[in-house]
Scaffold this motif. Structure first.
Motif, mmCIF file in Angstrom:
data_model
loop_
_atom_site.group_PDB
_atom_site.id
_atom_site.type_symbol
_atom_site.label_atom_id
_atom_site.label_comp_id
_atom_site.label_asym_id
_atom_site.label_seq_id
_atom_site.Cartn_x
_atom_site.Cartn_y
_atom_site.Cartn_z
ATOM 1 N N TYR A 1 56.096 86.212 129.482
ATOM 2 C CA TYR A 1 54.833 86.556 128.838
ATOM 3 C C TYR A 1 54.568 85.623 127.657
ATOM 4 O O TYR A 1 55.475 85.305 126.878
ATOM 5 C CB TYR A 1 54.878 88.010 128.358
ATOM 6 N N ALA A 2 53.324 85.175 127.522
ATOM 7 C CA ALA A 2 52.924 84.320 126.396
ATOM 8 C C ALA A 2 52.312 85.198 125.316
ATOM 9 O O ALA A 2 51.185 85.692 125.453
ATOM 10 C CB ALA A 2 51.923 83.268 126.865
ATOM 11 N N TRP A 3 53.039 85.406 124.233
ATOM 12 C CA TRP A 3 52.565 86.265 123.150
ATOM 13 C C TRP A 3 51.396 85.599 122.417
ATOM 14 O O TRP A 3 51.317 84.382 122.338
ATOM 15 C CB TRP A 3 53.694 86.560 122.171
ATOM 16 N N SER A 4 50.520 86.425 121.879
ATOM 17 C CA SER A 4 49.374 85.898 121.139
ATOM 18 C C SER A 4 49.842 85.182 119.877
ATOM 19 O O SER A 4 50.938 85.427 119.372
ATOM 20 C CB SER A 4 48.420 87.028 120.769
ATOM 21 N N VAL A 5 49.004 84.331 119.358
ATOM 22 C CA VAL A 5 49.347 83.561 118.163
ATOM 23 C C VAL A 5 49.639 84.477 116.983
ATOM 24 O O VAL A 5 50.555 84.247 116.191
ATOM 25 C CB VAL A 5 48.196 82.587 117.812
ATOM 26 N N GLY A 6 48.899 85.576 116.896
ATOM 27 C CA GLY A 6 49.061 86.471 115.758
ATOM 28 C C GLY A 6 50.332 87.292 115.772
ATOM 29 O O GLY A 6 50.683 87.901 114.753
ATOM 30 N N GLU A 7 51.045 87.319 116.908
ATOM 31 C CA GLU A 7 52.243 88.153 116.999
ATOM 32 C C GLU A 7 53.298 87.733 115.975
ATOM 33 O O GLU A 7 54.039 88.565 115.451
ATOM 34 C CB GLU A 7 52.814 88.098 118.418
ATOM 35 N N ALA A 8 53.369 86.461 115.661
ATOM 36 C CA ALA A 8 54.368 85.976 114.700
ATOM 37 C C ALA A 8 54.107 86.509 113.292
ATOM 38 O O ALA A 8 55.022 86.544 112.458
ATOM 39 C CB ALA A 8 54.389 84.455 114.689
ATOM 40 N N GLN A 9 52.873 86.913 113.009
ATOM 41 C CA GLN A 9 52.542 87.434 111.674
ATOM 42 C C GLN A 9 52.619 88.956 111.594
ATOM 43 O O GLN A 9 52.448 89.541 110.530
ATOM 44 C CB GLN A 9 51.118 86.997 111.281
ATOM 45 N N TRP A 10 52.871 89.613 112.729
ATOM 46 C CA TRP A 10 52.906 91.079 112.725
ATOM 47 C C TRP A 10 54.071 91.603 111.878
ATOM 48 O O TRP A 10 55.169 91.058 111.913
ATOM 49 C CB TRP A 10 53.038 91.606 114.156
ATOM 50 N N ARG A 11 53.804 92.641 111.096
ATOM 51 C CA ARG A 11 54.841 93.313 110.322
ATOM 52 C C ARG A 11 54.782 94.815 110.607
ATOM 53 O O ARG A 11 53.717 95.439 110.513
ATOM 54 C CB ARG A 11 54.668 93.067 108.813
ATOM 55 N N THR A 12 55.902 95.382 110.944
ATOM 56 C CA THR A 12 55.991 96.815 111.198
ATOM 57 C C THR A 12 55.652 97.579 109.924
ATOM 58 O O THR A 12 56.167 97.243 108.851
ATOM 59 C CB THR A 12 57.416 97.180 111.647
ATOM 60 N N PRO A 13 54.784 98.594 109.976
ATOM 61 C CA PRO A 13 54.461 99.355 108.762
ATOM 62 C C PRO A 13 55.709 99.999 108.162
ATOM 63 O O PRO A 13 56.654 100.345 108.878
ATOM 64 C CB PRO A 13 53.489 100.433 109.276
ATOM 65 N N GLN A 14 55.699 100.136 106.852
ATOM 66 C CA GLN A 14 56.808 100.809 106.200
ATOM 67 C C GLN A 14 56.820 102.289 106.574
ATOM 68 O O GLN A 14 55.795 102.889 106.902
ATOM 69 C CB GLN A 14 56.714 100.620 104.689
ATOM 70 N N LEU A 15 58.002 102.869 106.498
ATOM 71 C CA LEU A 15 58.230 104.221 106.988
ATOM 72 C C LEU A 15 57.236 105.232 106.426
ATOM 73 O O LEU A 15 56.663 106.043 107.161
ATOM 74 C CB LEU A 15 59.662 104.642 106.655
ATOM 75 N N GLY A 16 57.018 105.185 105.120
ATOM 76 C CA GLY A 16 56.164 106.176 104.472
ATOM 77 C C GLY A 16 54.698 106.067 104.838
ATOM 78 O O GLY A 16 53.916 106.984 104.550
ATOM 79 N N ASP A 17 54.301 104.978 105.478
ATOM 80 C CA ASP A 17 52.896 104.778 105.839
ATOM 81 C C ASP A 17 52.585 105.139 107.294
ATOM 82 O O ASP A 17 51.434 105.070 107.721
ATOM 83 C CB ASP A 17 52.487 103.322 105.599
ATOM 84 N N ILE B 1 48.939 98.570 115.056
ATOM 85 C CA ILE B 1 49.635 99.753 115.556
ATOM 86 C C ILE B 1 51.048 99.376 115.994
ATOM 87 O O ILE B 1 51.234 98.504 116.851
ATOM 88 C CB ILE B 1 48.865 100.386 116.730
ATOM 89 N N ALA B 2 52.038 100.022 115.404
ATOM 90 C CA ALA B 2 53.431 99.817 115.786
ATOM 91 C C ALA B 2 53.719 100.557 117.085
ATOM 92 O O ALA B 2 53.057 101.545 117.419
ATOM 93 C CB ALA B 2 54.369 100.293 114.681
ATOM 94 N N VAL B 3 54.748 100.108 117.803
ATOM 95 C CA VAL B 3 55.120 100.714 119.079
ATOM 96 C C VAL B 3 56.577 101.165 119.017
ATOM 97 O O VAL B 3 57.485 100.348 118.834
ATOM 98 C CB VAL B 3 54.925 99.727 120.246
ATOM 99 N N ILE B 4 56.779 102.454 119.175
ATOM 100 C CA ILE B 4 58.112 103.057 119.180
ATOM 101 C C ILE B 4 58.348 103.632 120.571
ATOM 102 O O ILE B 4 57.486 104.341 121.107
ATOM 103 C CB ILE B 4 58.212 104.164 118.114
#
Length: 628
Positions: A135-151, A230-233
């Motif tokens: 799969y070819a990930w989108s360019v923006g995937e490298a900038q994704w950050r998982t939200p902090q727990l409290g958020d 949106i994070a994915v768990i």
């Protein structure tokens, strides 16, 4: 005891230039004892044709550390001639395969699937794609950050019920972002034996069940979720398997006294229809550690919800659950330190801990699993239980709801081995395990045959949901909505039996538009907007105004969320009548009513002086102090 990653490059079905190498560890199954192992392969286009049998190839035996007996073979496929004219053999596409063991005492044991398969086919078969392109990930995937727990604001999903398959689910991502969630928790994606199933009896762990789609379909879903913030768990099941899992199936049919992977360990809640994994075995521990790494590395998930932790819980210093979450945390740390591509999503900044979500379903001791392991979150049923009791008429349980909404007794941070890990618990009044909350206000059965599986809650009572949703989405912890909760889904779910997991309940999107669903959708959107905009509601402190005579006996529940000068009062009314009660705001100022505002705003409120508050029946008010 450190865990090791399995060498997936030589396990499962791995294609190189049109040839596919098959490899699997079968400890104690050796050629020296007269065993022979083969692989049977057929193109997916041929598998239901009576004149095209699968082609069978022998595997060679060797002994490889650290687990012993290893079987492997390389089969040229691309461009090779089919054995039957007209067969699709040798052409690109998906092939299904299985293993067979010829044993001198028992004959041929057929239909053994691959424990390390990356793809699956219909009929409990392993699969691979000839000519597979990563799969070819989108360019923006490298900038994704998982939200902090409290958020985190979670939305639990069953792929088959919310949209049918992964392709259709992608069309719902924009809706979820618009609703206000920033994380989805997806029920198990692992391969199972049935075509209608919740997924909690896996038989294949390294890929996506074929009923949902291809592995690239799930990667595309993760990609578009991340693009929408949106994070994915993913929900993972490691304490037990289905009976067709190869390390149970093969060794049971071989009639071995012991099993190198399966067996009694900790508790066994699935003994009637599933089989326990034995974490005292090195292969078992390393296998599930490798599964975690695979989903983090290949699918870019943001974390795991670990199902039924008691099935592999042997204490905080044990070799089961506690070891797995510790090693997974350390793996992510090491990947970040090595600047491994895409693992930076868990790095939320200097001095802050990893955003990797490791969520336990440890309902027996949710506080304990947070205090003593590298888990940073946990399911807990206490809020759910107390709210259900109140909804069924026990007003005394409002006290318990008030305590549960504040997560009293739960740690907020624990430091272990120098790792300061934030901790919290989930809050929910609905999840996949139970009937919809509306059922607490009355049950009806539209089925003319009276089948109890088709009972449902009375949607005419939709307004009675409102105070509970206000409490849930303003609570301390991570709030979670179960798919369709925001438009008043109302199906009944039996406590036991196949009717729970073997009946497909597609989301009734028509409810979104009717007179019961629309007001609940509007309320949920407002509440999630408030939570997003008010950091003290997401992360602040909690105070419960525990006063039976003044509040609870009237069906009221009042609590505050605050941090320094930021202050919000939440007041809900579960009764059939409007109630006017006294309250003393601790901080003077102007207070905006978040749900409706205007005439409900409070001006020039004095500190610690009595103010009369009116709370409408089956609803609530949220007053937030306006900062100067």
């Amino acid at each position: 005891m450190a865990l090791n990653l399995l060498p997936l490059g030589s396990l499962g079905a791995v294609e190189t230039n049109g040839a596919v190498t098959f490899g699997l560890w079968l400890p104690w199954v050796s050629a020296g004892d007269g065993n022979a192992v083969s692989v049977k392969i057929i193109h997916e286009d041929d598998q239901f044709l009576q004149y095209v049998p699968p082609r069978e190839f022998p595997l060679a035996h060797s002994v490889r550390d650290p687990y012993g007996d290893f079987w492997s073979s390389t089969v040229p496929i691309a461009g090779t001639a089919p054995s039957v004219p007209g067969s699709a053999w040798g052409t690109p596409g998906r092939y299904v395969y299985r293993y067979a063991i010829a044993n001198p005492n028992l004959g041929t044991l057929d239909w053994i699937i691959d424990p390390c398969a990356r793809e699956f086919g219909v009929g409990k078969l392993s699969a691979f794609t000839l000519g597979y392109q990563p799969y070819a990930w989108s360019v923006g995937e490298a900038q994704w950050r998982t939200p902090q727990l409290g958020d985190l604001i979670l939305y639990e999903i069953n792929i088959a019920e919310l949209g049918g398959d992964l392709d259709h689910i992608r069309n719902r991502v924009a809706y979820l972002k618009d609703l206000g969630v920033n994380a989805v928790e997806i029920m198990p994606l692992s391969n199972v034996g049935s075509s209608v199933d919740w997924g909690y009896l896996p038989i294949g762990y390294f890929g996506v069940d074929e009923r949902f789609g291809k592995r690239s379909d799930f990667q595309a879903l993760v990609d578009i979720c991340h693009q929408h913030g949106i994070a994915v768990i993913v929900d993972v099941v490691y304490g037990h398997t289905g009976v067709d899992f190869p390390y149970y199936d093969a060794y049971t049919r071989l009639q071995y006294r012991e099993n190198p992977f399966m067996g009694p360990f900790a508790k066994d809640y699935f003994s009637n229809f599933g089989k326990s994994t034995d974490f005292s075995r090195e292969l078992t521990r390393d296998y599930f550690f490798t599964v975690n790494h695979h989903w983090l590395d290949i699918y870019h998930v943001d974390g795991f919800r670990y199902d039924c932790v008691p099935n592999y819980w042997d204490g905080p210093l044990g070799v089961g659950y506690a070891s797995l979450v510790y090693e997974t945390y350390q793996l992510a740390k090491a990947k970040i330190a090595q600047a491994q591509h895409y693992w930076s999503r868990f790095d939320v900044g200097p001095g802050k801990q990893l955003a990797l979500v490791q969520m336990a379903e440890q309902l027996e001791d949710p506080e304990g699993v947070l205090r003593t392991t590298y888990s940073n979150s946990t399911w807990q049923n206490r809020t759910f239980d107390a709210a259900r009791s109140v909804a069924r008429g026990d007003r005394r349980r409002l006290f318990d709801v008030g305590l549960c909404l504040g997560l009293f007794g739960y740690p907020e941070q624990e430091t272990t081995n120098g790792d300061a890990i934030p901790k919290t618990a989930l809050q929910y009044i609905e999840n996949h395990d139970h009937e919809r909350f509306l059922c607490n206000f009355g049950i009806q059965n539209p089925d003319e045959a009276g089948n109890p599986l088709f009972q449902e809650g009375d949607r005419g009572q939709w307004y009675m949901l409102q105070p509970y949703l206000i409490c849930l989405l303003m609570s301390k912890g991570i709030p979670m909505l179960w798919q369709g909760e925001e438009f008043a889904e109302n199906y009944f779910l039996p406590d036991v039996g196949s009717g729970r997991v073997s009946l497909l309940r597609p989301s009734r999107w028509d409810y979104f538009y009717d007179g019961s669903g629309q007001p609940i959708v509007r309320l949920v959107r407002k509440l999630l907007r408030i939570r997003r905009e008010r950091s003290h509601i997401r992360r602040g402190r909690y105070f419960f105004f525990n006063d039976w005579d003044r509040y609870q006996q009237l069906g009221l529940l009042l609590f505050a969320r605050y941090e320094n000068a930021r202050y919000t009062l939440v007041a809900v009314n579960t009764s059939d009548a409007d109630q006017t009660v006294p309250f003393w705001f601790p901080i003077a100022g102007d207070y905006v009513e978040e749900l409706h505002g205007s005439d409900l705003d409070l001006k020039n409120v004095p500190a610690l002086q009595q103010v009369a508050l009116t709370i409408p029946s089956h609803y609530g008010r949220i007053w937030t102090r306006i900062e100067a």
